[in-house]
Motif scaffolding. Structure first.
Motif, PDB file in Angstrom:
ATOM      1  N   GLU A   1       0.726  -1.354  -0.210  1.00  0.00           N
ATOM      2  CA  GLU A   1      -0.043  -0.022  -0.174  1.00  0.00           C
ATOM      3  C   GLU A   1       0.842   1.282   0.044  1.00  0.00           C
ATOM      4  O   GLU A   1       0.334   2.513   0.071  1.00  0.00           O
ATOM      5  CB  GLU A   1      -0.873   0.051   1.192  1.00  0.00           C
ATOM      6  CG  GLU A   1      -1.907  -1.104   1.076  1.00  0.00           C
ATOM      7  CD  GLU A   1      -2.869  -1.173   2.283  1.00  0.00           C
ATOM      8  OE1 GLU A   1      -2.466  -0.765   3.533  1.00  0.00           O
ATOM      9  OE2 GLU A   1      -3.836  -1.911   2.420  1.00  0.00           O
ATOM     10  N   GLY A   2       2.045   1.066  -0.224  1.00  0.00           N
ATOM     11  CA  GLY A   2       3.215   2.255  -0.190  1.00  0.00           C
ATOM     12  C   GLY A   2       3.601   2.666   1.157  1.00  0.00           C
ATOM     13  O   GLY A   2       4.386   3.691   1.007  1.00  0.00           O
ATOM     14  N   LEU A   3       3.590   2.218   2.119  1.00  0.00           N
ATOM     15  CA  LEU A   3       4.505   2.531   3.375  1.00  0.00           C
ATOM     16  C   LEU A   3       5.649   2.354   3.357  1.00  0.00           C
ATOM     17  O   LEU A   3       6.226   1.267   2.952  1.00  0.00           O
ATOM     18  CB  LEU A   3       3.643   1.775   4.519  1.00  0.00           C
ATOM     19  CG  LEU A   3       4.514   2.143   5.982  1.00  0.00           C
ATOM     20  CD1 LEU A   3       3.648   3.578   6.334  1.00  0.00           C
ATOM     21  CD2 LEU A   3       4.035   1.164   7.137  1.00  0.00           C
ATOM     22  N   PRO A   4       6.498   3.293   3.463  1.00  0.00           N
ATOM     23  CA  PRO A   4       8.066   3.118   3.283  1.00  0.00           C
ATOM     24  C   PRO A   4       8.489   2.102   4.363  1.00  0.00           C
ATOM     25  O   PRO A   4       8.005   2.136   5.486  1.00  0.00           O
ATOM     26  CB  PRO A   4       8.901   4.625   3.732  1.00  0.00           C
ATOM     27  CG  PRO A   4       7.309   5.455   3.329  1.00  0.00           C
ATOM     28  CD  PRO A   4       6.243   4.812   3.767  1.00  0.00           C
ATOM     29  N   PRO A   5       9.530   1.346   4.101  1.00  0.00           N
ATOM     30  CA  PRO A   5       9.949   0.257   4.775  1.00  0.00           C
ATOM     31  C   PRO A   5      10.370   0.853   6.208  1.00  0.00           C
ATOM     32  O   PRO A   5      10.399   0.242   7.281  1.00  0.00           O
ATOM     33  CB  PRO A   5      11.383  -0.245   4.051  1.00  0.00           C
ATOM     34  CG  PRO A   5      10.766   0.071   2.821  1.00  0.00           C
ATOM     35  CD  PRO A   5      10.360   1.221   2.857  1.00  0.00           C
ATOM     36  N   LYS A   6      11.077   2.179   6.273  1.00  0.00           N
ATOM     37  CA  LYS A   6      11.545   2.607   7.588  1.00  0.00           C
ATOM     38  C   LYS A   6      10.299   3.141   8.570  1.00  0.00           C
ATOM     39  O   LYS A   6      10.582   3.317   9.893  1.00  0.00           O
ATOM     40  CB  LYS A   6      12.221   4.076   7.291  1.00  0.00           C
ATOM     41  CG  LYS A   6      13.793   3.607   6.650  1.00  0.00           C
ATOM     42  CD  LYS A   6      14.493   4.948   6.547  1.00  0.00           C
ATOM     43  CE  LYS A   6      15.887   4.569   6.061  1.00  0.00           C
ATOM     44  NZ  LYS A   6      16.716   5.843   5.925  1.00  0.00           N
ATOM     45  N   ALA A   7       9.032   3.217   7.911  1.00  0.00           N
ATOM     46  CA  ALA A   7       8.068   3.438   8.939  1.00  0.00           C
ATOM     47  C   ALA A   7       7.130   2.377   9.332  1.00  0.00           C
ATOM     48  O   ALA A   7       6.254   2.318  10.127  1.00  0.00           O
ATOM     49  CB  ALA A   7       6.896   4.384   7.824  1.00  0.00           C
ATOM     50  N   LEU A   8       7.630   1.106   8.857  1.00  0.00           N
ATOM     51  CA  LEU A   8       6.954  -0.249   9.650  1.00  0.00           C
ATOM     52  C   LEU A   8       7.268  -0.539  11.017  1.00  0.00           C
ATOM     53  O   LEU A   8       8.346   0.175  11.669  1.00  0.00           O
ATOM     54  CB  LEU A   8       7.451  -1.272   8.722  1.00  0.00           C
ATOM     55  CG  LEU A   8       7.263  -1.457   7.183  1.00  0.00           C
ATOM     56  CD1 LEU A   8       8.203  -2.558   6.719  1.00  0.00           C
ATOM     57  CD2 LEU A   8       5.952  -1.713   7.112  1.00  0.00           C
ATOM     58  N   LYS A   9       6.307  -0.808  11.739  1.00  0.00           N
ATOM     59  CA  LYS A   9       6.233  -1.219  13.281  1.00  0.00           C
ATOM     60  C   LYS A   9       6.391  -2.543  13.240  1.00  0.00           C
ATOM     61  O   LYS A   9       5.919  -3.435  12.470  1.00  0.00           O
ATOM     62  CB  LYS A   9       5.099  -0.526  13.654  1.00  0.00           C
ATOM     63  CG  LYS A   9       4.928   0.900  13.476  1.00  0.00           C
ATOM     64  CD  LYS A   9       5.885   1.905  14.011  1.00  0.00           C
ATOM     65  CE  LYS A   9       5.687   3.092  13.877  1.00  0.00           C
ATOM     66  NZ  LYS A   9       6.706   4.132  14.386  1.00  0.00           N
ATOM     67  N   GLY A  10       6.943  -2.947  14.411  1.00  0.00           N
ATOM     68  CA  GLY A  10       6.866  -4.335  14.965  1.00  0.00           C
ATOM     69  C   GLY A  10       7.908  -5.338  14.412  1.00  0.00           C
ATOM     70  O   GLY A  10       7.535  -6.647  14.325  1.00  0.00           O
TER      71      GLY A  10
END
Length: 288
Positions: free
Chosen positions: A251-260
């Protein structure tokens, strides 16, 4: 033998007075995590094996070779003793013998052989059992196939919820008479059923799932339950985490913004990075 220490650890659990909750393991990473967290025992279930290796539900599609190879990978990764669900032994009593040979050399601490008719018979929607005499033959074949006497062989039946409590007790007594190391029961729903089985047998009991009112470890221990399974939540949790991560990336979330995500420190511990670096230094002359 290389794996005897693990098998003796499982035997100590069965010979003890407490009820142990094993960690569900299914690959090299999960077994290392369970080992690092201090679990005394791992459980490699048939259903989770099918999911991890094939991505298929538990309908007896996985082969003995695939199961044994996955067990071999886990044995290499950690020293945790593992109890393997060997289903029906992948065929008749002669196939059971081969199953024992393969899983023993793959490093299993113990394994279960059940009396369920697998794969599912044509035209039959419900679970069926093989005849008692055939079940006894399979268990005898398993015992005769051991090369390492410390390998734990457990007779398993789900008769309580398939036929009757009386049938479950009859089967358990027959398997006990062959010399198996423990008895594994699935489908027990009440304390009355468990207490009747415990009173009718003398071997350690392995319990595959139970209602909430039977979750008390002290009660289970009083009924000679030495191992009580608690499902395969780790695989379910991993599946959810992978799904959510891939969905977010799609869906386009940048890898650095991923949680968990696992930290580099945790990943390094699980992959034994420090040990690999030390070997690279000692054997390859690398200076990291």
């Amino acid at each position: 033998m290389a794996f005897r220490k693990r098998r003796e650890a499982l035997r100590s659990i069965l010979a003890g007075s407490a009820c142990t909750r094993p960690g569900s393991v299914y690959d090299a990473t999960s077994i290392r995590i369970a080992w690092d967290l201090g679990f005394e025992l791992g459980m490699f279930g048939g259903s989770v094996a099918s999911l991890a290796v094939l991505g298929d539900p538990d309908i007896a599609l996985i082969t003995l070779t695939e199961l044994a190879e996955q067990m071999r990978r886990m044995s290499r990764a950690a020293e945790l003793p593992v109890l393997v669900d060997a289903d029906h032994g992948y065929g008749n009593a002669l196939n059971v013998r081969r199953t024992i040979e393969e899983l023993e050399t793959a490093g299993a601490a113990g394994l279960t052989i059940e009396d369920t008719l697998l794969p599912q018979a044509f035209g039959q929607s419900g679970t069926q059992l093989i005849p008692l005499e055939e079940g006894v033959g399979k268990v005898k074949a398993a015992l005769a196939a051991r090369r390492d006497a410390s390998l734990v062989v457990i007779g398993r039946t789900g008769a309580v919820s398939i036929t009757s409590l009386d049938d479950a007790i009859a089967r358990a007594r027959a398997y006990q008479a062959t010399g198996v190391d423990a008895l594994f029961f699935t489908g027990i729903k009440t304390r009355t059923e468990l207490e009747a089985i415990a009173a009718a047998t003398t071997l350690p009991i392995v319990l595959g799932g139970a209602p909430e009112d039977m979750s008390d470890p002290l009660y289970l221990a009083s009924q000679r339950v030495r191992i009580a399974l608690q499902g395969h939540a780790p695989f379910a949790a991993a599946t959810q985490a992978v799904y959510e991560t891939l969905k977010a990336l799609r869906e386009g979330l940048p890898p650095k913004a991923l949680k968990g995500l696992a930290s580099s420190e945790l990943t390094g511990r699980v992959t034994r990075e420090a040990e690999v670096r030390a070997r690279s230094r000692d054997f390859l002359g690398l200076r990291n």
